[in-house]
Structures are given as C-alpha cells and as structure tokens.
Design an enzyme around this catalytic site. Structure first.
Site, PDB file in Angstrom:
ATOM      1  N   ASP A  18       0.897  -1.142   0.000  1.00  0.00           N
ATOM      2  CA  ASP A  18       0.000   0.000   0.000  1.00  0.00           C
ATOM      3  C   ASP A  18       0.945   1.203   0.000  1.00  0.00           C
ATOM      4  O   ASP A  18       2.109   1.078   0.383  1.00  0.00           O
ATOM      5  CB  ASP A  18      -0.882  -0.023   1.246  1.00  0.00           C
ATOM      6  N   MET A  19       0.496   2.361  -0.420  1.00  0.00           N
ATOM      7  CA  MET A  19       1.413   3.485  -0.516  1.00  0.00           C
ATOM      8  C   MET A  19       1.233   4.469   0.641  1.00  0.00           C
ATOM      9  O   MET A  19       2.084   4.567   1.509  1.00  0.00           O
ATOM     10  CB  MET A  19       1.255   4.201  -1.865  1.00  0.00           C
TER      11      MET A  19
END
Length: 155
Positions: A18-19
């Site tokens: 996930d960023m």
C-alpha cells in the site's frame, strides 16, 4: 540469521505495498489538505475520522461525509480543491525509513508493486520525488479499478 533471511519475505513471489501511510508518510499532508478544504467549504473536520478513511478516493470520502452530516456539497469542486492543496506539497512526502530498508533489501530479488487508493498522477509524483520509481515499476492506482478500497480489487 543471514541478511537474506532478515525480513522473512524471500519465499514470496512478489511484495505488494500500500502506498499512503504504509510505504510513504503522506497522511499528514493529506490530512492538512483535508483540513484546509473543509474549512473553505464549511464542513466540520475531524482529523481522526479522516485518518480512518485513508486509501479511499477523496470524492468518495466527501460524498460519505456530506451524507453523514446532511450537507449539500459540490463534490467535484471540493475534490479539485483538496487535491490541489495536497499537490502543492506532494514533494514533501517521504518514505518511511524501515520501508526504504525493506525495498532496497528486496530490489532485484523479489518483484515489488504498489496498490494505492491514490490517483495515478499522485502516485507517479510520489514515486518520482522519493526515488521509489527506480525500485518499483508496477503500480495499480485508483484510476485502474472500479471498486476502490476497502474492496480488494486494487490488490
């Protein structure tokens, strides 16, 4: 423990990150932009509540907030303003140190990608400004899926 076994991910075919708030520390900048946009549009702002919505596209969050609070909001105008406020500071996003360590350790050993609720242009800006673009070339953004988080389509 050998350096190769340090993290324990060697047996995986790929690592998908996930960023925002996981790989990079962008959530404070998102929340600052939310706070300013909400003030401009007269919408009550609760940092803790907005933090819980991390990963969900802005237009979906503002639609939920408007419905919850019984407000009429120009969702597209709000979304444009919040994104503009965020983009003014996007170059301040940094990679969490432990995540940098992990990415560098597995670069060239295990395939890596990102699944993010951010639009493509934001993800690309973050990857370029942080240098992550040299390590991670596969990105699935909010622009690439219909059913955004919390649905699993991104991943």
């Amino acid at each position: 423990m050998s350096e190769r076994e340090q993290y324990g991910f060697d047996h995986y075919d790929a690592l998908i990150f996930d960023m925002d708030g996981t790989l990079v520390d962008s959530m404070p900048l998102h929340l600052d932009a939310w706070e300013l946009a909400c003030a401009e549009f007269g919408i009550p702002f609760e940092r803790e509540q907005l933090y819980q919505y991390g990963g969900i596209p802005t237009r979906k969050i503002i639609a939920m907030l408007a419905e919850q609070q019984g407000l009429t909001v120009d969702i597209e105008a709000f979304t444009r303003r919040k994104i503009a406020l965020y983009m003014e500071h996007i170059d301040k996003v940094s990679v969490f140190p432990k995540m940098w360590e992990l990415v560098r350790h597995y670069h060239g050993k295990v395939k890596m990608g990102i699944g993010t609720g951010s639009p493509r242009n934001q993800a690309d800006s973050i990857l370029k400004s942080t240098g992550l673009d040299a390590y991670i070339s596969v990105v699935v953004s909010a622009d690439d899926v219909t059913n955004h988080k919390p649905h699993p389509d991104t991943f």
